[in-house]
Design a protein around this motif. Structure first.
Motif, PDB file in Angstrom:
ATOM      1  N   ASN A 127       2.445   1.802  -2.682  1.00 29.77           N
ATOM      2  CA  ASN A 127       1.806   1.917  -3.983  1.00 29.77           C
ATOM      3  C   ASN A 127       1.202   3.323  -4.125  1.00 29.77           C
ATOM      4  OD1 ASN A 127       0.144   1.801  -6.245  1.00 29.77           O
ATOM      5  ND2 ASN A 127      -0.535  -0.291  -5.803  1.00 29.77           N
ATOM      6  N   PRO A 128       1.647   4.093  -5.112  1.00 25.36           N
ATOM      7  CA  PRO A 128       1.139   5.456  -5.268  1.00 25.36           C
ATOM      8  C   PRO A 128      -0.352   5.535  -5.605  1.00 25.36           C
ATOM      9  CG  PRO A 128       2.727   4.917  -7.009  1.00 25.36           C
ATOM     10  CD  PRO A 128       2.659   3.744  -6.087  1.00 25.36           C
ATOM     11  N   SER A 129      -0.928   4.447  -6.110  1.00 22.85           N
ATOM     12  CA  SER A 129      -2.353   4.486  -6.438  1.00 22.85           C
ATOM     13  C   SER A 129      -3.258   4.109  -5.251  1.00 22.85           C
ATOM     14  CB  SER A 129      -2.641   3.564  -7.631  1.00 22.85           C
ATOM     15  OG  SER A 129      -2.376   2.226  -7.278  1.00 22.85           O
ATOM     16  N   THR A 130      -2.661   3.779  -4.116  1.00 22.55           N
ATOM     17  CA  THR A 130      -3.459   3.458  -2.930  1.00 22.55           C
ATOM     18  C   THR A 130      -4.112   4.727  -2.402  1.00 22.55           C
ATOM     19  OG1 THR A 130      -1.962   1.645  -2.338  1.00 22.55           O
ATOM     20  CG2 THR A 130      -3.391   2.492  -0.596  1.00 22.55           C
ATOM     21  N   PRO A 131      -5.429   4.731  -2.229  1.00 25.48           N
ATOM     22  CA  PRO A 131      -6.109   5.918  -1.684  1.00 25.48           C
ATOM     23  C   PRO A 131      -5.565   6.260  -0.283  1.00 25.48           C
ATOM     24  CG  PRO A 131      -7.712   4.345  -2.559  1.00 25.48           C
ATOM     25  CD  PRO A 131      -6.381   3.665  -2.557  1.00 25.48           C
ATOM     26  N   ARG A 135      -4.267   3.791   2.741  1.00 20.00           N
ATOM     27  CA  ARG A 135      -2.851   3.841   3.119  1.00 20.00           C
ATOM     28  C   ARG A 135      -2.710   4.041   4.626  1.00 20.00           C
ATOM     29  NH1 ARG A 135      -1.077   7.257  -0.374  1.00 20.00           N
ATOM     30  NH2 ARG A 135      -0.179   5.692  -1.736  1.00 20.00           N
TER      31      ARG A 135
END
Length: 194
Positions: A127-131, A135
């Motif tokens: 998920n690209p929005s995971t900090p 991650r």
């Protein structure tokens, strides 16, 4: 997944002291827990951990195991103490107990890892929005869960082989002799793992 992915299986020494074989030689002072490294490459392979468990599961008389199986002074790092399957004093039942012991270590370690299943960890990582910090943590958890899953599969496979082995049961591990704990990446298998 790299060779850096590893899990420590913690063995409480207090548990070992209840095992029959421990009594004659557990006079040396060791830590409260013994750590066994299980990883995706060769150093912490499942065969070494089974050999460790075999030593503790054996009902052999210490002097017989020492004379007939090449056991010498068990000094130094306890995680390196092992009993080879070729030892004539190891019974099929003791070998099954050793596999059960390894299984219990894997289950105990897995129960301490938080987070979701492998598929959920992979989704979090992708998920690209995971900090970035989350991650990184999810990646470590995913890799640990995968290593434990693969080890659990190998132990389960070994138990089945041992149950179906005939009089030459000591060769039951031969099918695993070249196997590593991890044979494919989590990304390739995470969809089937929960």
């Amino acid at each position: 997944l790299t060779c850096l992915a590893q899990v420590k299986l913690e063995v409480p020494v207090q548990d070992l002291l209840t095992m029959r074989f421990a009594r004659p030689w557990m006079k040396t002072k060791i830590e409260a827990t013994i750590s066994l490294k299980l990883n995706s490459c060769g150093d912490g392979n499942i065969h070494d951990i089974i050999a460790f468990a075999r030593l503790w599961s054996s009902h052999a008389v210490w002097s017989d195991a020492k004379a007939d199986c090449g056991l010498t002074s068990l000094a130094g790092n306890p995680s390196r103490w092992r009993l080879d399957i070729s030892c004539e004093h190891v019974s099929r039942e003791e070998e099954m107990a050793a596999l059960g012991f390894v299984q219990s270590l894997i289950v105990a370690r897995r129960s301490k890892i938080i987070g979701g299943n492998l598929k959920e960890e992979e989704a979090l990582i992708e998920n690209p929005s995971t900090p970035p910090r989350l991650r990184a943590v999810a990646t470590i958890r995913r890799d640990e869960k995968y290593v434990l899953h693969q080890a659990e599969q190998l132990v389960s496979q070994a138990r089945k082989q041992l149950l179906h082995a005939g009089s030459d049961w000591r060769s039951y591990l031969s099918h695993l002799s070249q196997a590593r704990v991890v044979e494919s990446s989590p990304r390739q298998s995470c969809g089937e793992l929960t």
